[in-house]
Write an enzyme that holds these catalytic residues in place. Structure first.
Site, mmCIF file in Angstrom:
data_model
loop_
_atom_site.group_PDB
_atom_site.id
_atom_site.type_symbol
_atom_site.label_atom_id
_atom_site.label_comp_id
_atom_site.label_asym_id
_atom_site.label_seq_id
_atom_site.Cartn_x
_atom_site.Cartn_y
_atom_site.Cartn_z
ATOM 1 N N THR A 13 0.726 -1.436 0.037
ATOM 2 C CA THR A 13 -0.084 0.073 0.027
ATOM 3 C C THR A 13 0.714 1.308 -0.214
ATOM 4 O OG1 THR A 13 -0.056 0.230 2.437
ATOM 5 C CG2 THR A 13 -1.716 -1.216 1.297
ATOM 6 N N GLY A 20 6.953 2.982 -0.530
ATOM 7 C CA GLY A 20 6.416 2.017 -1.078
ATOM 8 C C GLY A 20 6.715 1.582 -2.368
ATOM 9 N N TYR A 154 -0.224 12.599 14.437
ATOM 10 C CA TYR A 154 0.602 11.765 13.435
ATOM 11 C C TYR A 154 1.451 10.786 14.784
ATOM 12 C CZ TYR A 154 3.920 9.954 9.943
ATOM 13 O OH TYR A 154 4.804 9.184 9.202
#
Length: 265
Positions: A13, A20, A154
């Site tokens: 993903t 990624g 975050y």
């Protein structure tokens, strides 16, 4: 070194760019087939074409539980359920004083950075258990161990991912699936490019000056004094996906250039 990934299938993903995409390139070089998944359909299709043989692309918004279910169904129907899952999608979320973050700010970060991973793992990991072999690598962050005051939403989501991965790792390992985390710091990705572009515009300085200023003021312990490269993170991801990591369970590998000051986590 033979990583033993020939013929394995990896689903990644956040695969359109950054870490990624670099992970995809590294796993392809080790003989794996790769399914790239990203919110940005055009970009993930371009990435798959660029990486070429052994790569395919799917679009999904991982904040939507129904789209994750659809992703799993499409993967099974069109390709094969993966042996390896790399969860690299995520956003930095709202920034500011922790108590000035709205409920919506917290919710958005939780859905984008935490629940999206939980639901994706839930959709794909059980098949690995049924086969008796699998690897799950979750991208966390230095923020999980060293929270920065203006990145509260975050920080919390990434710290929760570490706890989730550790909690899952024991039960999954008993069925042949190894779950681990990688925590990068300040890597050359579109996400940090955007951060530096905002800083450069706000301060009337160049992009390179913004990077140097950020390192000095916000990442004083980053011993290498530079942004990391996606392929440097990808190398660690590939190791954790391999047969060489057959005794690594519930670990968190920091790829941070020394950015985290503590020895814990």
């Amino acid at each position: 070194m033979d990583y033993g990934l020939q013929g394995k299938t990896a689903l990644i993903t956040g695969g359109a760019s950054g870490i990624g995409k670099a992970a995809a390139r590294t796993l392809l070089a080790e003989g794996a087939q790769v399914i790239l998944v990203d919110l940005k359909g055009d970009e993930v299709s371009r990435a798959a074409k660029e990486l070429a043989h052994g790569t395919c692309a799917l679009q999904a918004d991982l904040r939507d539980p129904n789209q994750i279910k659809g992703l799993a169904a499409t993967t099974q129907e069109r390709f094969t359920m993966p042996d390896i899952l790399v969860c690299a999608a995520g956003v930095t979320g709202a920034k500011g004083h922790p108590l000035e973050m709205t409920d919506s700010d917290w919710h958005d970060a939780w859905e984008s950075d935490f629940m999206s991973v939980v639901r994706t793992v839930r959709a794909f990991e059980p098949t690995m258990e049924n086969r008796g072999w699998g690897r799950v690598v979750i991208l966390c962050s230095e923020n999980a161990a060293q929270p920065y005051e203006n990145e509260a939403v975050y920080n919390v989501a990434k710290a929760a991912l570490l706890n989730f991965a550790k909690g899952l790792s024991g039960v999954a390992a008993r069925r042949g699936v190894l779950v681990n985390c990688v925590s990068p710091a300040f890597i050359e990705t579109p996400m940090t490019d955007g951060m530096m572009a905002q800083k450069a515009d706000a301060e009337g300085i160049s992009h390179d000056e913004a990077v140097r200023s950020f390192l000095k003021s916000d990442r004083p312990w980053l011993a290498l004094e530079r942004r990391g490269r996606p392929e440097e993170v990808a190398a660690t991801i590939a190791f954790l996906c391999s047969e060489q990591a057959s005794f690594v369970v519930g670990a968190n590998y920091r790829v941070d250039g020394g950015s985290v000051a503590s020895i814990a986590v």
